[in-house]
Scaffold this motif. Structure first.
Motif, PDB file in Angstrom:
ATOM      1  N   HIS A 161       0.847  -1.197   0.000  1.00 38.50           N
ATOM      2  CA  HIS A 161       0.000   0.000   0.000  1.00 38.50           C
ATOM      3  C   HIS A 161       0.884   1.249   0.000  1.00 38.50           C
ATOM      4  O   HIS A 161       0.621   2.202  -0.745  1.00 38.50           O
ATOM      5  N   LEU A 162       1.916   1.265   0.835  1.00 38.34           N
ATOM      6  CA  LEU A 162       2.812   2.417   0.893  1.00 38.34           C
ATOM      7  C   LEU A 162       3.569   2.608  -0.427  1.00 38.34           C
ATOM      8  O   LEU A 162       3.762   3.743  -0.884  1.00 38.34           O
ATOM      9  N   THR A 163       3.975   1.508  -1.038  1.00 41.33           N
ATOM     10  CA  THR A 163       4.674   1.595  -2.321  1.00 41.33           C
ATOM     11  C   THR A 163       3.745   2.156  -3.386  1.00 41.33           C
ATOM     12  O   THR A 163       4.135   2.994  -4.201  1.00 41.33           O
ATOM     13  N   ASN A 164       2.493   1.715  -3.354  1.00 38.06           N
ATOM     14  CA  ASN A 164       1.481   2.238  -4.270  1.00 38.06           C
ATOM     15  C   ASN A 164       1.217   3.722  -3.993  1.00 38.06           C
ATOM     16  O   ASN A 164       1.068   4.521  -4.921  1.00 38.06           O
ATOM     17  N   LEU A 165       1.183   4.087  -2.732  1.00 34.30           N
ATOM     18  CA  LEU A 165       1.002   5.490  -2.341  1.00 34.30           C
ATOM     19  C   LEU A 165       2.153   6.331  -2.883  1.00 34.30           C
ATOM     20  O   LEU A 165       1.941   7.433  -3.395  1.00 34.30           O
ATOM     21  N   TRP A 166       3.363   5.810  -2.773  1.00 32.20           N
ATOM     22  CA  TRP A 166       4.547   6.511  -3.282  1.00 32.20           C
ATOM     23  C   TRP A 166       4.380   6.818  -4.775  1.00 32.20           C
ATOM     24  O   TRP A 166       4.588   7.945  -5.215  1.00 32.20           O
ATOM     25  N   ASN A 167       3.990   5.811  -5.531  1.00 34.10           N
ATOM     26  CA  ASN A 167       3.785   6.019  -6.968  1.00 34.10           C
ATOM     27  C   ASN A 167       2.642   6.990  -7.233  1.00 34.10           C
ATOM     28  O   ASN A 167       2.749   7.868  -8.074  1.00 34.10           O
ATOM     29  N   GLY A 168       1.553   6.814  -6.501  1.00 35.04           N
ATOM     30  CA  GLY A 168       0.374   7.651  -6.705  1.00 35.04           C
ATOM     31  C   GLY A 168       0.619   9.119  -6.394  1.00 35.04           C
ATOM     32  O   GLY A 168       0.139  10.004  -7.108  1.00 35.04           O
ATOM     33  N   ILE A 169       1.374   9.387  -5.349  1.00 37.24           N
ATOM     34  CA  ILE A 169       1.670  10.777  -4.978  1.00 37.24           C
ATOM     35  C   ILE A 169       2.373  11.485  -6.136  1.00 37.24           C
ATOM     36  O   ILE A 169       2.051  12.627  -6.464  1.00 37.24           O
ATOM     37  N   HIS A 170       3.311  10.792  -6.761  1.00 39.11           N
ATOM     38  CA  HIS A 170       4.093  11.426  -7.825  1.00 39.11           C
ATOM     39  C   HIS A 170       3.274  11.684  -9.080  1.00 39.11           C
ATOM     40  O   HIS A 170       3.596  12.583  -9.843  1.00 39.11           O
ATOM     41  N   VAL A 171       2.228  10.935  -9.263  1.00 44.16           N
ATOM     42  CA  VAL A 171       1.318  11.212 -10.379  1.00 44.16           C
ATOM     43  C   VAL A 171       0.368  12.334  -9.988  1.00 44.16           C
ATOM     44  O   VAL A 171       0.211  13.324 -10.711  1.00 44.16           O
ATOM     45  N   THR A 172      -0.237  12.230  -8.810  1.00 41.77           N
ATOM     46  CA  THR A 172      -1.232  13.205  -8.379  1.00 41.77           C
ATOM     47  C   THR A 172      -0.655  14.594  -8.216  1.00 41.77           C
ATOM     48  O   THR A 172      -1.278  15.590  -8.597  1.00 41.77           O
ATOM     49  N   ARG A 173       0.553  14.704  -7.687  1.00 44.22           N
ATOM     50  CA  ARG A 173       1.093  16.045  -7.446  1.00 44.22           C
ATOM     51  C   ARG A 173       1.461  16.770  -8.726  1.00 44.22           C
ATOM     52  O   ARG A 173       1.695  17.970  -8.713  1.00 44.22           O
ATOM     53  N   GLU A 180      -1.775  21.429   0.655  1.00 46.72           N
ATOM     54  CA  GLU A 180      -2.731  21.060   1.699  1.00 46.72           C
ATOM     55  C   GLU A 180      -3.599  19.882   1.260  1.00 46.72           C
ATOM     56  O   GLU A 180      -3.887  18.981   2.049  1.00 46.72           O
ATOM     57  N   VAL A 181      -4.027  19.897   0.000  1.00 44.67           N
ATOM     58  CA  VAL A 181      -4.827  18.787  -0.526  1.00 44.67           C
ATOM     59  C   VAL A 181      -3.982  17.508  -0.535  1.00 44.67           C
ATOM     60  O   VAL A 181      -4.432  16.437  -0.110  1.00 44.67           O
ATOM     61  N   LEU A 182      -2.754  17.620  -1.011  1.00 44.39           N
ATOM     62  CA  LEU A 182      -1.867  16.454  -1.052  1.00 44.39           C
ATOM     63  C   LEU A 182      -1.602  15.925   0.352  1.00 44.39           C
ATOM     64  O   LEU A 182      -1.619  14.716   0.583  1.00 44.39           O
ATOM     65  N   LYS A 183      -1.371  16.845   1.291  1.00 50.86           N
ATOM     66  CA  LYS A 183      -1.108  16.444   2.673  1.00 50.86           C
ATOM     67  C   LYS A 183      -2.309  15.679   3.233  1.00 50.86           C
ATOM     68  O   LYS A 183      -2.156  14.643   3.868  1.00 50.86           O
ATOM     69  N   SER A 184      -3.502  16.185   2.981  1.00 46.50           N
ATOM     70  CA  SER A 184      -4.713  15.514   3.461  1.00 46.50           C
ATOM     71  C   SER A 184      -4.862  14.132   2.845  1.00 46.50           C
ATOM     72  O   SER A 184      -5.211  13.163   3.528  1.00 46.50           O
ATOM     73  N   LEU A 185      -4.595  14.033   1.566  1.00 46.14           N
ATOM     74  CA  LEU A 185      -4.660  12.740   0.869  1.00 46.14           C
ATOM     75  C   LEU A 185      -3.663  11.753   1.471  1.00 46.14           C
ATOM     76  O   LEU A 185      -4.004  10.597   1.731  1.00 46.14           O
ATOM     77  N   ILE A 186      -2.456  12.219   1.721  1.00 55.72           N
ATOM     78  CA  ILE A 186      -1.420  11.359   2.301  1.00 55.72           C
ATOM     79  C   ILE A 186      -1.809  10.948   3.720  1.00 55.72           C
ATOM     80  O   ILE A 186      -1.672   9.775   4.096  1.00 55.72           O
ATOM     81  N   GLU A 187      -2.319  11.886   4.514  1.00 51.81           N
ATOM     82  CA  GLU A 187      -2.713  11.579   5.897  1.00 51.81           C
ATOM     83  C   GLU A 187      -3.787  10.499   5.946  1.00 51.81           C
ATOM     84  O   GLU A 187      -3.728   9.601   6.800  1.00 51.81           O
ATOM     85  N   ILE A 188      -4.757  10.574   5.032  1.00 56.84           N
ATOM     86  CA  ILE A 188      -5.814   9.552   4.992  1.00 56.84           C
ATOM     87  C   ILE A 188      -5.199   8.175   4.737  1.00 56.84           C
ATOM     88  O   ILE A 188      -5.542   7.194   5.389  1.00 56.84           O
ATOM     89  N   ASN A 189      -4.268   8.105   3.799  1.00 58.80           N
ATOM     90  CA  ASN A 189      -3.611   6.834   3.488  1.00 58.80           C
ATOM     91  C   ASN A 189      -2.752   6.319   4.619  1.00 58.80           C
ATOM     92  O   ASN A 189      -2.665   5.113   4.851  1.00 58.80           O
ATOM     93  N   LEU A 190      -2.123   7.238   5.362  1.00 58.32           N
ATOM     94  CA  LEU A 190      -1.234   6.838   6.445  1.00 58.32           C
ATOM     95  C   LEU A 190      -1.976   6.380   7.704  1.00 58.32           C
ATOM     96  O   LEU A 190      -1.369   5.797   8.606  1.00 58.32           O
ATOM     97  N   LYS A 191      -3.291   6.588   7.741  1.00 60.20           N
ATOM     98  CA  LYS A 191      -4.074   6.117   8.898  1.00 60.20           C
ATOM     99  C   LYS A 191      -4.000   4.603   9.052  1.00 60.20           C
ATOM    100  O   LYS A 191      -4.222   4.075  10.136  1.00 60.20           O
ATOM    101  N   LEU A 192      -3.666   3.923   7.959  1.00 54.39           N
ATOM    102  CA  LEU A 192      -3.495   2.468   8.035  1.00 54.39           C
ATOM    103  C   LEU A 192      -2.326   2.082   8.932  1.00 54.39           C
ATOM    104  O   LEU A 192      -2.230   0.928   9.353  1.00 54.39           O
ATOM    105  N   LEU A 193      -1.460   3.027   9.235  1.00 53.97           N
ATOM    106  CA  LEU A 193      -0.290   2.734  10.063  1.00 53.97           C
ATOM    107  C   LEU A 193      -0.498   3.134  11.522  1.00 53.97           C
ATOM    108  O   LEU A 193       0.449   3.104  12.310  1.00 53.97           O
ATOM    109  N   ASP A 194      -1.725   3.480  11.899  1.00 59.16           N
ATOM    110  CA  ASP A 194      -1.998   3.853  13.298  1.00 59.16           C
ATOM    111  C   ASP A 194      -2.035   2.609  14.181  1.00 59.16           C
ATOM    112  O   ASP A 194      -2.258   1.511  13.734  1.00 59.16           O
TER     113      ASP A 194
END
Length: 194
Positions: A161-173, A180-194
């Motif tokens: 999931h994190l590897t996919n997030l890494w790839n996705g961030i670079h496309v989305t940004r 702020e939008v990117l930060k919020s998107l990343i924070e939602i994904n990182l909730k899996l690590l709580d």
């Protein structure tokens, strides 16, 4: 006869070529631009890179990824909390420079650009992503054992999931200019690590 000895630093030349590939992409980076950036002539180039531009590109991806992996793994190793380090690493991606947004991630671009055209590049790209995934999986597994995170999800899947997030961030940004939008998107994904 063994041929003429190299009179240039191959790693430094590859690093200079990497900047050309990052700025122009594989297809539009010309041989003249690469040679000029590397500061070498055609004879030296083909002596060092018998596979030409494609071999240089593969070596460029490998060298770039090795440096990236080394910095990331050393940062995790030196941190008191690997999970927090990973979270901060991802959150920092929301605030990249404009140049990085326009160029995207060199590794991500290489996956998209040549993976389906060339088996060797695809093999190298897959290895790079698997190494990143395994690094994340090790941190997650350790955090689970030490009760630093609550999730009981499979560390291997969370790491993918994190590897996919890494790839996705670079496309989305490249499309979304608001940190702020990117930060919020990343924070939602990182909730899996709580």
């Amino acid at each position: 006869m063994a041929g003429r000895p190299k009179i240039f630093d191959e790693n430094q030349a590859i690093e200079k070529a990497t900047e050309v590939f990052r700025n122009k992409g594989y297809d539009t980076a010309s041989a003249d631009e690469l040679l000029s950036a590397m500061g070498i002539g055609k004879g030296s180039f083909y002596l060092a890179f018998k596979g030409g531009k494609q071999e240089l590109y593969v070596k460029s991806i490998e060298q770039f990824s090795e440096n990236f992996y080394k910095i990331l793994s050393e940062g995790i190793e030196k941190s008191e909390n690997g999970i927090e380090f990973i979270k901060q690493f991802f959150l920092s991606q929301a605030y990249s420079t404009e140049c990085e947004k326009e160029r995207g991630c060199f590794l991500g671009n290489s996956l998209v650009q040549l993976s389906e055209k060339d088996a060797q590049t695809k093999k190298v790209s897959v290895k790079i992503m698997r190494n990143l995934q395994q690094l994340f999986a090790g941190v997650i597994e350790k955090a689970q054992k030490n009760n630093q995170i609550k999730t009981k999800e499979n560390p291997e899947i969370l790491a993918w999931h994190l590897t996919n997030l890494w790839n996705g961030i670079h496309v989305t940004r490249r499309l979304e200019s608001s940190p702020e939008v990117l930060k919020s998107l990343i924070e939602i994904n990182l909730k899996l690590l709580d």
